[in-house]
Design a protein around this motif. Structure first.
Motif, PDB file in Angstrom:
ATOM      1  N   LEU A 269       0.829  -1.204   0.000  1.00  0.00           N
ATOM      2  CA  LEU A 269       0.000   0.000   0.000  1.00  0.00           C
ATOM      3  C   LEU A 269       0.863   1.253   0.000  1.00  0.00           C
ATOM      4  CD1 LEU A 269      -2.790  -0.985   2.579  1.00  0.00           C
ATOM      5  CD2 LEU A 269      -3.005  -0.854   0.095  1.00  0.00           C
ATOM      6  N   LEU A 270       1.976   1.206   0.723  1.00  0.00           N
ATOM      7  CA  LEU A 270       2.868   2.356   0.768  1.00  0.00           C
ATOM      8  C   LEU A 270       3.534   2.584  -0.588  1.00  0.00           C
ATOM      9  CD1 LEU A 270       4.494   1.710   4.256  1.00  0.00           C
ATOM     10  CD2 LEU A 270       2.812   3.453   3.674  1.00  0.00           C
ATOM     11  N   LEU A 271       3.940   1.501  -1.243  1.00  0.00           N
ATOM     12  CA  LEU A 271       4.511   1.629  -2.583  1.00  0.00           C
ATOM     13  C   LEU A 271       3.471   2.179  -3.548  1.00  0.00           C
ATOM     14  CD1 LEU A 271       6.544  -1.720  -2.816  1.00  0.00           C
ATOM     15  CD2 LEU A 271       7.431   0.578  -2.373  1.00  0.00           C
ATOM     16  N   GLU A 272       2.221   1.779  -3.366  1.00  0.00           N
ATOM     17  CA  GLU A 272       1.125   2.274  -4.196  1.00  0.00           C
ATOM     18  C   GLU A 272       0.956   3.786  -4.047  1.00  0.00           C
ATOM     19  OE1 GLU A 272      -2.379   1.692  -6.691  1.00  0.00           O
ATOM     20  OE2 GLU A 272      -0.832   0.261  -6.105  1.00  0.00           O
ATOM     21  N   GLN A 273       1.274   4.310  -2.871  1.00  0.00           N
ATOM     22  CA  GLN A 273       1.147   5.743  -2.605  1.00  0.00           C
ATOM     23  C   GLN A 273       2.374   6.539  -3.030  1.00  0.00           C
ATOM     24  OE1 GLN A 273      -0.444   4.728   1.572  1.00  0.00           O
ATOM     25  NE2 GLN A 273      -1.228   6.786   1.246  1.00  0.00           N
TER      26      GLN A 273
ATOM     27  N   PHE B 251       5.694   5.859  -2.072  1.00  0.00           N
ATOM     28  CA  PHE B 251       6.855   5.786  -1.192  1.00  0.00           C
ATOM     29  C   PHE B 251       7.866   4.789  -1.756  1.00  0.00           C
ATOM     30  CE2 PHE B 251       3.530   7.408   1.573  1.00  0.00           C
ATOM     31  CZ  PHE B 251       4.188   8.402   2.277  1.00  0.00           C
ATOM     32  N   SER B 252       9.136   5.013  -1.451  1.00  0.00           N
ATOM     33  CA  SER B 252      10.178   4.098  -1.915  1.00  0.00           C
ATOM     34  C   SER B 252      10.211   2.853  -1.036  1.00  0.00           C
ATOM     35  CB  SER B 252      11.543   4.793  -1.870  1.00  0.00           C
ATOM     36  OG  SER B 252      11.906   5.085  -0.525  1.00  0.00           O
ATOM     37  N   LYS B 253      10.935   1.830  -1.488  1.00  0.00           N
ATOM     38  CA  LYS B 253      11.036   0.600  -0.700  1.00  0.00           C
ATOM     39  C   LYS B 253      11.693   0.839   0.657  1.00  0.00           C
ATOM     40  CE  LYS B 253      10.915  -2.780  -4.466  1.00  0.00           C
ATOM     41  NZ  LYS B 253      11.637  -3.885  -5.140  1.00  0.00           N
ATOM     42  N   PRO B 254      12.788   1.617   0.744  1.00  0.00           N
ATOM     43  CA  PRO B 254      13.354   1.893   2.075  1.00  0.00           C
ATOM     44  C   PRO B 254      12.373   2.630   2.983  1.00  0.00           C
ATOM     45  CG  PRO B 254      14.962   2.390   0.372  1.00  0.00           C
ATOM     46  CD  PRO B 254      13.669   2.125  -0.325  1.00  0.00           C
ATOM     47  N   GLN B 255      11.617   3.569   2.412  1.00  0.00           N
ATOM     48  CA  GLN B 255      10.624   4.280   3.212  1.00  0.00           C
ATOM     49  C   GLN B 255       9.511   3.348   3.684  1.00  0.00           C
ATOM     50  OE1 GLN B 255       9.625   7.340   0.346  1.00  0.00           O
ATOM     51  NE2 GLN B 255      10.878   8.869   1.394  1.00  0.00           N
TER      52      GLN B 255
ATOM     53  N   LEU C 125      10.803   1.314   6.506  1.00  0.00           N
ATOM     54  CA  LEU C 125      10.852   2.065   7.758  1.00  0.00           C
ATOM     55  C   LEU C 125       9.480   2.112   8.423  1.00  0.00           C
ATOM     56  CD1 LEU C 125      12.227   3.993   9.779  1.00  0.00           C
ATOM     57  CD2 LEU C 125      11.660   5.879   8.221  1.00  0.00           C
ATOM     58  N   VAL C 126       8.437   2.390   7.629  1.00  0.00           N
ATOM     59  CA  VAL C 126       7.089   2.436   8.182  1.00  0.00           C
ATOM     60  C   VAL C 126       6.662   1.059   8.702  1.00  0.00           C
ATOM     61  CG1 VAL C 126       4.655   2.909   7.663  1.00  0.00           C
ATOM     62  CG2 VAL C 126       6.439   4.373   6.691  1.00  0.00           C
ATOM     63  N   GLN C 127       7.041   0.010   7.973  1.00  0.00           N
ATOM     64  CA  GLN C 127       6.729  -1.352   8.420  1.00  0.00           C
ATOM     65  C   GLN C 127       7.417  -1.651   9.750  1.00  0.00           C
ATOM     66  OE1 GLN C 127       4.706  -3.511   6.886  1.00  0.00           O
ATOM     67  NE2 GLN C 127       5.091  -5.350   8.101  1.00  0.00           N
TER      68      GLN C 127
ATOM     69  N   LEU D  76      -4.330   8.935   4.238  1.00  0.00           N
ATOM     70  CA  LEU D  76      -4.291  10.335   3.821  1.00  0.00           C
ATOM     71  C   LEU D  76      -2.910  10.977   3.890  1.00  0.00           C
ATOM     72  CD1 LEU D  76      -7.574  11.539   5.599  1.00  0.00           C
ATOM     73  CD2 LEU D  76      -7.284  10.898   3.197  1.00  0.00           C
ATOM     74  N   SER D  77      -1.975  10.369   4.626  1.00  0.00           N
ATOM     75  CA  SER D  77      -0.655  10.992   4.793  1.00  0.00           C
ATOM     76  C   SER D  77       0.109  11.020   3.482  1.00  0.00           C
ATOM     77  CB  SER D  77       0.155  10.241   5.852  1.00  0.00           C
ATOM     78  OG  SER D  77      -0.479  10.316   7.115  1.00  0.00           O
ATOM     79  N   ALA D  78       0.777  12.163   3.237  1.00  0.00           N
ATOM     80  CA  ALA D  78       1.555  12.316   2.007  1.00  0.00           C
ATOM     81  C   ALA D  78       3.058  12.271   2.264  1.00  0.00           C
ATOM     82  CB  ALA D  78       1.181  13.634   1.322  1.00  0.00           C
ATOM     83  N   GLY D  79       3.507  12.847   3.371  1.00  0.00           N
ATOM     84  CA  GLY D  79       4.928  12.867   3.681  1.00  0.00           C
ATOM     85  C   GLY D  79       5.357  11.668   4.494  1.00  0.00           C
ATOM     86  N   LEU D  80       6.683  11.461   4.569  1.00  0.00           N
ATOM     87  CA  LEU D  80       7.214  10.306   5.285  1.00  0.00           C
ATOM     88  C   LEU D  80       6.964  10.405   6.789  1.00  0.00           C
ATOM     89  CD1 LEU D  80       8.801   7.675   5.338  1.00  0.00           C
ATOM     90  CD2 LEU D  80      10.916   9.031   5.444  1.00  0.00           C
ATOM     91  N   LEU D  81       7.160  11.587   7.381  1.00  0.00           N
ATOM     92  CA  LEU D  81       6.985  11.733   8.825  1.00  0.00           C
ATOM     93  C   LEU D  81       5.558  11.439   9.270  1.00  0.00           C
ATOM     94  CD1 LEU D  81       8.120  12.409  11.584  1.00  0.00           C
ATOM     95  CD2 LEU D  81       7.731  14.845  11.097  1.00  0.00           C
TER      96      LEU D  81
END
Length: 352
Positions: free
Chosen positions: A181-185, A187-191, A194-196, A239-244
């Motif tokens: 889901l994060l890649l779909e939005q 985000f890169s694989k490292p990002q 990190l979230v995972q 809804l979040s767009a940024g990494l933080l």
């Protein structure tokens, strides 16, 4: 000296290790999702089937594991389960020729439980309540139907089933689909990694938080807080767009979804007498496994239809509301109805 305090600490430590290894194995497919998708050219719908097929075995394991545990003991069934999922994880590592890291995932997940089994055989005690129940003269077994629905337990059983189903639907959807889901939005694989990681850290803290809150606060308020927090966290992930902000939302999602699961696991056992407790809890977990199969599968279908991450997460909201209301109905029932005795069916059974 083998004091009761030392035995209790050792039992908790062994159960913690088993839970840690099980958590690793449950997330192995989600961690390997990118490699699986690339190696086998899987679209989101097909990947959803892969996740759900991997979880499908949890359903009969949960139900029959509890049923058998009420008959042969908790220790034996736990050791057998750890042995089996360790062996099958190793077999999974040999099924396909993916990258070296992806093989490593299943090999570690297979070897670790096999190494723990000897410790469990030597050091893990059997449940004292089970031993006491087994030693009761004139003890007779009751049917599974009576265990789940007899003596006024039907409403409690159905409420537990609803709460387990919808909560585990969301939990396993996140466990399997969060990186994708994060890649779909964008985000890169490292990002995404990190979230995972933060999701997992939040999950560990969430289990502690759920237990702490239940011990010190009103149960209904705890359920409302945990499920409201989970809904807010899912909205943040969508809804979040940024990494933080995404990292904060991922951490919160892990925190609250695991706290919700802890609340369910804490409230289910007292709803059943010792003689049928593993059967009752096992049945609730088995129904939850239906949700764990449905969650990844539904997420794949929704993504394939073009709804995106927000559509997937929005679809889970009504189920979480139902789960919260269902478990609140269990908490709100009088204690005499939540844990009735077995005197009518089993005169020799001890009073609860």
């Amino acid at each position: 000296m083998d004091t009761p305090s030392r035995r209790t600490t050792l039992t908790i430590a062994l159960c913690f290790i088993v839970a840690l290894i099980e958590g690793f194995d449950l997330q192995a497919a989600g961690t390997a999702a990118a490699g699986l998708r690339q190696s086998f050219a899987l679209d989101p719908r097909m990947l959803g089937w892969v996740f759900s097929a991997g979880i499908a075995g949890l359903l009969p394991g949960a139900f029959f594991g509890g049923w058998i545990a009420d008959r042969i003991g908790r220790k034996k069934i736990l050791i057998g389960a750890v042995l089996l999922f360790g062996l099958f994880s190793l077999v999974t590592a040999c099924v396909a020729s993916l990258s070296g890291l992806l093989q490593a995932t299943f090999i570690v997940g297979g070897l670790a439980p096999l190494l723990v089994v000897p410790l469990m055989l030597l050091l893990l005690p059997e449940s004292s309540a089970f031993r006491q129940q087994q030693g009761t003269p004139g003890l007779t077994r009751i049917s599974t139907g009576q265990a789940l629905f007899g003596e006024g337990r039907a409403r409690t059983t159905l409420a537990l089933w609803l709460s387990y189903f919808f909560t585990l639907t969301v939990m396993y959807m996140l466990l399997n689909w969060l990186p994708s889901l994060l890649l779909e939005q964008g985000f890169s694989k490292p990002q995404a990694g990190l979230v995972q990681m933060l999701f997992n850290i939040g999950g560990a803290l969430g289990s502690l938080l759920g237990g702490l809150l239940l011990d010190r606060c009103n149960g209904i308020k705890v359920v409302l807080f945990v499920y409201a927090g989970l809904l807010a966290a899912l909205a943040g992930v969508g809804l979040s767009a940024g990494l933080l902000p995404m990292a904060c939302a991922g951490f919160a999602a892990g925190l609250f979804v695991m706290a919700a699961q802890l609340v369910l696991y804490a409230l289910a056992p007292p709803s059943y007498p010792t003689l049928v407790r593993a059967t009752g809890v096992g049945a609730a977990v088995a129904i939850g496994r239906l949700g764990s199969v449905a969650g990844p599968l539904a997420a794949g279908q929704i993504l394939a239809a073009g709804a995106g991450t927000s559509g997937v997460l929005l679809a889970t909201s009504p189920g979480l509301v139902i789960a919260a209301l269902s478990i609140i109905s269990v908490i709100a029932r009088p204690a005499s109805q939540v844990e009735p005795g077995l005197a009518a069916a089993n005169p020799a059974a001890p009073k609860p």
